[in-house]
Design an enzyme around this catalytic site. Structure first.
Site, PDB file in Angstrom:
ATOM      1  N   SER A  79       8.538  -5.029   1.550  1.00 17.97           N
ATOM      2  CA  SER A  79       7.241  -4.473   0.778  1.00 17.97           C
ATOM      3  C   SER A  79       6.530  -6.282   1.355  1.00 17.97           C
ATOM      4  O   SER A  79       7.179  -7.441   0.623  1.00 17.97           O
ATOM      5  CB  SER A  79       6.817  -4.157  -0.473  1.00 17.97           C
TER       6      SER A  79
HETATM    7  N1  SAH Z   1      12.075  -2.482  -2.394  1.00 13.13           N
HETATM    8  C1  SAH Z   1      12.104  -2.828  -1.070  1.00 13.13           C
HETATM    9  C2  SAH Z   1      11.236  -1.674  -0.388  1.00 13.13           C
HETATM   10  C3  SAH Z   1      12.296  -0.752   0.677  1.00 13.13           C
HETATM   11  S1  SAH Z   1      10.669   0.421   1.813  1.00 13.13           S
HETATM   12  C4  SAH Z   1      12.189  -4.097   0.111  1.00 13.13           C
HETATM   13  O1  SAH Z   1      11.835  -5.342  -1.438  1.00 13.13           O
HETATM   14  O2  SAH Z   1      12.864  -4.482   0.741  1.00 13.13           O
HETATM   15  C5  SAH Z   1      11.862   1.826   0.750  1.00 13.13           C
HETATM   16  C6  SAH Z   1      13.040   1.941   1.152  1.00 13.13           C
HETATM   17  O3  SAH Z   1      12.738   2.961   0.356  1.00 13.13           O
HETATM   18  C7  SAH Z   1      13.954   1.937   2.199  1.00 13.13           C
HETATM   19  O4  SAH Z   1      14.614   1.152   2.072  1.00 13.13           O
HETATM   20  C8  SAH Z   1      13.767   3.111   2.330  1.00 13.13           C
HETATM   21  O5  SAH Z   1      15.164   3.504   2.634  1.00 13.13           O
HETATM   22  C9  SAH Z   1      14.023   3.866   0.562  1.00 13.13           C
HETATM   23  N2  SAH Z   1      14.304   4.912   0.328  1.00 13.13           N
HETATM   24  C10 SAH Z   1      13.280   6.458   0.897  1.00 13.13           C
HETATM   25  N3  SAH Z   1      13.277   7.941   0.250  1.00 13.13           N
HETATM   26  C11 SAH Z   1      14.595   7.341  -0.986  1.00 13.13           C
HETATM   27  C12 SAH Z   1      15.236   8.094  -2.086  1.00 13.13           C
HETATM   28  N4  SAH Z   1      15.078   9.689  -1.914  1.00 13.13           N
HETATM   29  N5  SAH Z   1      16.553   7.368  -2.255  1.00 13.13           N
HETATM   30  C13 SAH Z   1      16.423   6.101  -2.333  1.00 13.13           C
HETATM   31  N6  SAH Z   1      15.817   5.628  -1.625  1.00 13.13           N
HETATM   32  C14 SAH Z   1      14.892   5.797  -0.747  1.00 13.13           C
END
Ligand code: SAH
Length: 240
Positions: A93
């Protein structure tokens, strides 16, 4: 002879330059990024009802080495105030959004916090600096595993990660003092509300292609009050 000495000195210089480049700690880039985040926070303060960012959040953003959480090829861009691709169609993000969400969560040093969507582990590291313990769930095994290793290597030891579907929360570790969701579902997952302590908050993007960043506060009777903060764009929350 003279030429040879010059050549040797030149090569040594190259070696040193390379070492310096390799060892770059990005401190100046990070300071610039923090300034951008603060400027953006000031200009959105009226929308978000935040007077001023908590100095603990700004301190954490100023300390976590964001360049360690992105793929090596895009390391040079790691302190831009924008989201970056981390592979598998996912993104780390925008730093301002990480700061904003951390701020909205109002984390206390004694809190146990749940994060859904470990991704790169960057937000996890920021929370790790603010809370007593962070639990983080990632659905893509490769990302979750890589993030776990990065967090461990950098010494964020108050973190427990797991691979799984965060929609269901982490019942074994519940209840939590705060929940942060970094992928967007189209509704507020009931299991997450269940696993939140009364009078505590969940920060979550809710919607379709664009979403509303919401603060969901759980009342003592289990119902919630929901406040919309800003429009955001996260990757969708997927299901197992
Ligand atoms: N907080 C992260 C943002 C990553 S983007 C950072 O700082 O890098 C969001 C993430 O959520 C992705 O890696 C995606 O694979 C994950 N995601 C999507 N659906 C999910 C679910 N049901 N349970 C756990 N993770 C999930």
């Amino acid at each position: 002879m003279n030429r040879l000495i010059h050549l040797v000195l030149f090569l040594m210089g190259l070696g040193m330059a390379e070492t310096a480049l390799y060892a770059k700690d990005y401190a100046a880039d990070r300071r610039r990024m923090v300034k951008k985040v603060e400027e953006m926070a000031a200009s959105t303060a009226s929308h978000t009802l935040i007077e001023q960012f908590d100095s603990r959040v700004i301190k954490a953003i100023g300390e976590v080495p964001r360049h360690q959480f992105v793929p090596a090829e895009i390391r040079a861009a790691s302190y831009r105030n924008r989201p970056l691709s981390i592979g598998h169609g996912q993104t780390i993000s925008q730093p301002f959004i990480v700061a904003l969400m951390s701020e909205l969560l109002q984390v206390k040093p004694t809190d146990r916090v749940l994060e859904i969507g470990t991704g790169s582990g960057y937000q996890t590291a920021v929370l790790s600096s603010l809370a007593a313990k962070v639990y983080s769930i990632e659905i893509i095994p490769e990302l979750g595993e890589a993030a776990r290793k990065t967090l461990e290597r950098l010494g964020y030891l108050n973190v427990e990660t797991k691979i799984g579907d965060g929609y269901l929360g982490w019942p074994d570790r519940a209840p939590f003092d705060g929940i942060i969701v970094t992928a967007a579902p189209d509704h507020i997952p009931a299991a997450l509300v269940d696993q939140l302590k009364p009078n505590k908050r969940m920060v979550i993007p809710v919607g379709g292609l664009t979403q509303a960043l919401m603060v969901v506060t759980k009342r003592a009777d289990g119902t919630t009050t929901n406040k919309t903060i800003v429009p955001v764009r996260f990757v969708p929350l997927t299901r197992e």
